[in-house]
Scaffold this motif. Sequence first.
Motif, PDB file in Angstrom:
ATOM      1  N   ALA A  49       0.845  -1.201   0.000  1.00  0.00           N
ATOM      2  CA  ALA A  49       0.000   0.000   0.000  1.00  0.00           C
ATOM      3  C   ALA A  49       0.872   1.239   0.000  1.00  0.00           C
ATOM      4  O   ALA A  49       2.003   1.206   0.486  1.00  0.00           O
ATOM      5  CB  ALA A  49      -0.911   0.012   1.220  1.00  0.00           C
ATOM      6  N   THR A  57      -4.720   7.044  -1.376  1.00  0.00           N
ATOM      7  CA  THR A  57      -4.193   5.715  -1.077  1.00  0.00           C
ATOM      8  C   THR A  57      -4.278   4.782  -2.283  1.00  0.00           C
ATOM      9  O   THR A  57      -5.097   4.971  -3.186  1.00  0.00           O
ATOM     10  CB  THR A  57      -4.953   5.074   0.094  1.00  0.00           C
ATOM     11  OG1 THR A  57      -6.345   4.994  -0.240  1.00  0.00           O
ATOM     12  CG2 THR A  57      -4.796   5.906   1.358  1.00  0.00           C
ATOM     13  N   TYR A  59      -3.742   0.345  -3.000  1.00  0.00           N
ATOM     14  CA  TYR A  59      -3.536  -0.935  -2.337  1.00  0.00           C
ATOM     15  C   TYR A  59      -3.312  -2.052  -3.352  1.00  0.00           C
ATOM     16  O   TYR A  59      -3.867  -2.032  -4.457  1.00  0.00           O
ATOM     17  CB  TYR A  59      -4.761  -1.319  -1.504  1.00  0.00           C
ATOM     18  CG  TYR A  59      -5.054  -0.402  -0.351  1.00  0.00           C
ATOM     19  CD1 TYR A  59      -5.927   0.669  -0.497  1.00  0.00           C
ATOM     20  CD2 TYR A  59      -4.450  -0.601   0.886  1.00  0.00           C
ATOM     21  CE1 TYR A  59      -6.197   1.519   0.570  1.00  0.00           C
ATOM     22  CE2 TYR A  59      -4.713   0.239   1.956  1.00  0.00           C
ATOM     23  CZ  TYR A  59      -5.589   1.298   1.786  1.00  0.00           C
ATOM     24  OH  TYR A  59      -5.849   2.133   2.843  1.00  0.00           O
ATOM     25  N   LYS A  64      -6.829  -5.335  -0.401  1.00  0.00           N
ATOM     26  CA  LYS A  64      -7.943  -4.380  -0.469  1.00  0.00           C
ATOM     27  C   LYS A  64      -9.107  -4.849   0.395  1.00  0.00           C
ATOM     28  O   LYS A  64      -9.497  -6.016   0.358  1.00  0.00           O
ATOM     29  CB  LYS A  64      -8.399  -4.217  -1.921  1.00  0.00           C
ATOM     30  CG  LYS A  64      -7.562  -3.266  -2.735  1.00  0.00           C
ATOM     31  CD  LYS A  64      -8.099  -3.131  -4.162  1.00  0.00           C
ATOM     32  CE  LYS A  64      -7.214  -2.234  -4.986  1.00  0.00           C
ATOM     33  NZ  LYS A  64      -7.666  -2.159  -6.402  1.00  0.00           N
ATOM     34  N   THR A  68      -5.643  -0.977   5.883  1.00  0.00           N
ATOM     35  CA  THR A  68      -5.839   0.461   5.732  1.00  0.00           C
ATOM     36  C   THR A  68      -4.533   1.180   6.056  1.00  0.00           C
ATOM     37  O   THR A  68      -3.981   1.000   7.146  1.00  0.00           O
ATOM     38  CB  THR A  68      -6.944   0.977   6.657  1.00  0.00           C
ATOM     39  OG1 THR A  68      -8.168   0.285   6.380  1.00  0.00           O
ATOM     40  CG2 THR A  68      -7.158   2.477   6.455  1.00  0.00           C
TER      41      THR A  68
END
Length: 120
Positions: A49, A57, A59, A64, A68
Amino acid sequence: QVQLVESGGGLVQAGGSLRLSCAASGSIFSTNDLGWYRQAPGKQRVFVATITRNGITNYADSVKGRFTISRDNAKNTVYLQMNSLKPEDTALYYCNADVVTTTLTRRTYWGQGTQVTVSS
């Protein structure tokens, strides 16, 4: 000189959560993109990420919806919240920072890695 120090790795059961942190320190003027990569035993390091300075952001498909990434610009710190962990997430996790130093030199720096192990 710039240093990246990761923390938060460990051993967790499948389905569990971990939060990784990476703090950048030293001769920093500003930080641009911050990111996380991982390397499983016998495999190449791969992208996990990234986050821009403005919070955009990106990923890897494999994480995904479960991971986070976030950052605190005032602390030059990037975080990775990892939920619903799977055994295949087991790897050494590295943080990565695109830094402009106080001499206005732009370079990419890497942390030393923090181990994440997910048991089944």
